[in-house]
Design a protein around this motif. Structure first.
Motif, PDB file in Angstrom:
ATOM      1  N   LEU A 127       7.417  -0.975  22.939  1.00 50.82           N
ATOM      2  CA  LEU A 127       6.458  -1.099  21.996  1.00 50.82           C
ATOM      3  C   LEU A 127       6.329   0.489  21.354  1.00 50.82           C
ATOM      4  O   LEU A 127       4.965   0.509  20.942  1.00 50.82           O
ATOM      5  CB  LEU A 127       5.117  -1.808  22.336  1.00 50.82           C
ATOM      6  N   GLU A 161      -8.477   2.532   5.619  1.00 53.51           N
ATOM      7  CA  GLU A 161      -6.853   2.379   5.587  1.00 53.51           C
ATOM      8  C   GLU A 161      -6.210   3.404   6.711  1.00 53.51           C
ATOM      9  O   GLU A 161      -6.695   4.439   7.155  1.00 53.51           O
ATOM     10  CB  GLU A 161      -6.083   2.871   4.254  1.00 53.51           C
ATOM     11  N   THR A 162      -5.417   2.830   7.397  1.00 56.64           N
ATOM     12  CA  THR A 162      -4.680   3.386   8.714  1.00 56.64           C
ATOM     13  C   THR A 162      -3.562   4.105   8.323  1.00 56.64           C
ATOM     14  O   THR A 162      -2.771   3.873   7.197  1.00 56.64           O
ATOM     15  CB  THR A 162      -4.628   2.500   9.819  1.00 56.64           C
ATOM     16  N   HIS A 163      -3.303   5.341   9.025  1.00 54.71           N
ATOM     17  CA  HIS A 163      -2.397   6.168   8.911  1.00 54.71           C
ATOM     18  C   HIS A 163      -1.754   6.681  10.136  1.00 54.71           C
ATOM     19  O   HIS A 163      -2.036   7.528  10.588  1.00 54.71           O
ATOM     20  CB  HIS A 163      -2.654   7.515   7.964  1.00 54.71           C
ATOM     21  N   ILE A 164      -0.811   5.899  10.566  1.00 56.36           N
ATOM     22  CA  ILE A 164      -0.339   5.665  12.058  1.00 56.36           C
ATOM     23  C   ILE A 164       1.114   6.045  11.879  1.00 56.36           C
ATOM     24  O   ILE A 164       1.890   5.757  11.189  1.00 56.36           O
ATOM     25  CB  ILE A 164      -0.379   4.440  12.905  1.00 56.36           C
ATOM     26  N   ASN A 165       1.487   7.035  12.687  1.00 53.72           N
ATOM     27  CA  ASN A 165       2.934   7.511  13.019  1.00 53.72           C
ATOM     28  C   ASN A 165       3.423   7.729  14.340  1.00 53.72           C
ATOM     29  O   ASN A 165       2.472   7.835  15.403  1.00 53.72           O
ATOM     30  CB  ASN A 165       3.165   8.790  12.286  1.00 53.72           C
ATOM     31  N   GLN A 169       2.087   8.082  19.670  1.00 53.91           N
ATOM     32  CA  GLN A 169       1.722   7.216  18.539  1.00 53.91           C
ATOM     33  C   GLN A 169       0.562   7.986  18.179  1.00 53.91           C
ATOM     34  O   GLN A 169      -0.601   8.185  19.184  1.00 53.91           O
ATOM     35  CB  GLN A 169       1.187   5.983  18.893  1.00 53.91           C
ATOM     36  N   THR A 201       5.939   1.856  18.576  1.00 51.73           N
ATOM     37  CA  THR A 201       5.710   1.339  17.235  1.00 51.73           C
ATOM     38  C   THR A 201       4.577   1.684  16.462  1.00 51.73           C
ATOM     39  O   THR A 201       3.641   2.208  17.351  1.00 51.73           O
ATOM     40  CB  THR A 201       5.910  -0.214  16.853  1.00 51.73           C
ATOM     41  N   THR A 202       4.287   1.716  15.313  1.00 43.79           N
ATOM     42  CA  THR A 202       2.885   1.972  14.443  1.00 43.79           C
ATOM     43  C   THR A 202       2.059   0.779  14.303  1.00 43.79           C
ATOM     44  O   THR A 202       0.949   0.870  14.087  1.00 43.79           O
ATOM     45  CB  THR A 202       3.259   2.659  13.112  1.00 43.79           C
ATOM     46  N   THR A 203       2.586  -0.210  14.782  1.00 41.49           N
ATOM     47  CA  THR A 203       1.754  -1.574  14.753  1.00 41.49           C
ATOM     48  C   THR A 203       0.884  -1.988  15.911  1.00 41.49           C
ATOM     49  O   THR A 203       0.318  -3.091  15.863  1.00 41.49           O
ATOM     50  CB  THR A 203       2.783  -2.674  14.083  1.00 41.49           C
ATOM     51  N   VAL A 204       1.218  -1.475  17.010  1.00 39.38           N
ATOM     52  CA  VAL A 204       0.637  -2.063  18.323  1.00 39.38           C
ATOM     53  C   VAL A 204      -0.207  -0.905  18.916  1.00 39.38           C
ATOM     54  O   VAL A 204       0.094   0.163  18.924  1.00 39.38           O
ATOM     55  CB  VAL A 204       1.602  -2.398  19.374  1.00 39.38           C
TER      56      VAL A 204
END
Length: 220
Positions: free
Chosen positions: A215, A118-122, A109, A217-220
Motif C-alpha cells: 500500500l 485539505e490534505t497534501h500527501i505525497n 509517505q 500510496t497517498t490514500t491509505v
C-alpha cells in the motif's frame, strides 16, 4: 489634504505589517559567528546530538544547547533513521517551516493538512524534498522495506513541537470527547494508552496497521 492623509495611513499600515512579520521570525544575527562557539563543525549527531529512540527508530536533533555554532542563525537540524512502518506521529511546529529531504531508504509517505482541511500527501523517494509550512499539522511514515534516513531543517533555533494526538488527550475529558465524537470512557482508555509524546520519538505501527512495502500510496 485628504489624499495625503490616506497615503500616510497606507504607508503606516504597510510598515506595521512588515514589522509584525519581522517580529514573528528569529532576529537577524549580530555577529558572524557566536562568541561561545569553538567550531562550526558538529561530529556524529547520532552519538552526540539530542537523541531519542522509540519503537519506530532514532531521532537526533541539534539546537544551540548542543551546538553553539547555531546561535542566532535561525536554524534547527534533525536527522532520522526510521524503521519500516515507523512514523513521526502527526505534529506541528508553531515557530518554524520545515524542509525535509529523504537521503536513502523508504519510501516515505509524508504530508500535511492546511487550514482549509485539505490534505497534501505525497510519496517521497531518495533525493526528494517536501516542505511543511509553519504551524501546519504534518507527519512522515516509512511505507517501504528499508530504514529511511532523512534530514529536516527548520528556520528557527526554537521551532517547538506540538504532538497533535497527545495534545487533544491533554484537554479535559469532556472537551476531548466532543472533539473526537466519542464517549468519555473511550477518552479515558486512549489516555491510558497514549501519553503525550515528549520528548518527540518515532513510533512503529501495531501489527496489521502497516505492512512494509505494501500500500505504497497517498490514500491509505
Amino acid at each position: 489634504m485628504v489624499h495625503g492623509m490616506v497615503k500616510l495611513v497606507f504607508i503606516y499600515s504597510t510598515c506595521l505589517v512588515l514589522v509584525q512579520r519581522v517580529e514573528a521570525a528569529d532576529p537577524d544575527p549580530l555577529v558572524d559567528f557566536a562568541a561561545n562557539a569553538t567550531t562550526p563543525v558538529f561530529r556524529n549527531i547520532f552519538a552526540n546530538g539530542d537523541v531519542t529512540t522509540g519503537s519506530g527508530g532514532v531521532r537526533a536533533a541539534l539546537d544551540i544547547g548542543k551546538f553553539p555554532g547555531l546561535t542566532s542563525e535561525g536554524l534547527t537540524v534533525v536527522q532520522f533513521k526510521m524503521v519500516p512502518c515507523g512514523e513521526n506521529v502527526p505534529h506541528t511546529h508553531p515557530r518554524a517551516t520545515e524542509l525535509l529531504s529523504l537521503i536513502s531508504g523508504g519510501p516515505l509517505q509524508a504530508g500535511f493538512v492546511d487550514t482549509k482541511g485539505e490534505t497534501h500527501i505525497n510519496i517521497l523517494y531518495p533525493g526528494d524534498l517536501i516542505v511543511f509550512p509553519r504551524g501546519l499539522l504534518h507527519f512522515e511514515l516509512n511505507v517501504g522495506t528499508e530504514i529511511a534516513f532523512y534530514i529536516s531543517a527548520l528556520n528557527s533555533q526554537n521551532p517547538g513541537t506540538l504532538d497533535a494526538a497527545g495534545a487533544v488527550l491533554q484537554l479535559p475529558e469532556r472537551a476531548a470527547a466532543i472533539a473526537l465524537n466519542i464517549d468519555i470512557a473511550a477518552i479515558r482508555a486512549l489516555k491510558s494508552q497514549r501519553p503525550y509524546n515528549e520528548p518527540p520519538t518515532l513510533e512503529v505501527a501495531k501489527p496489521g496497521v502497516c505492512v512494509p512495502g505494501q500500500l505504497v500510496t497517498t490514500t491509505v
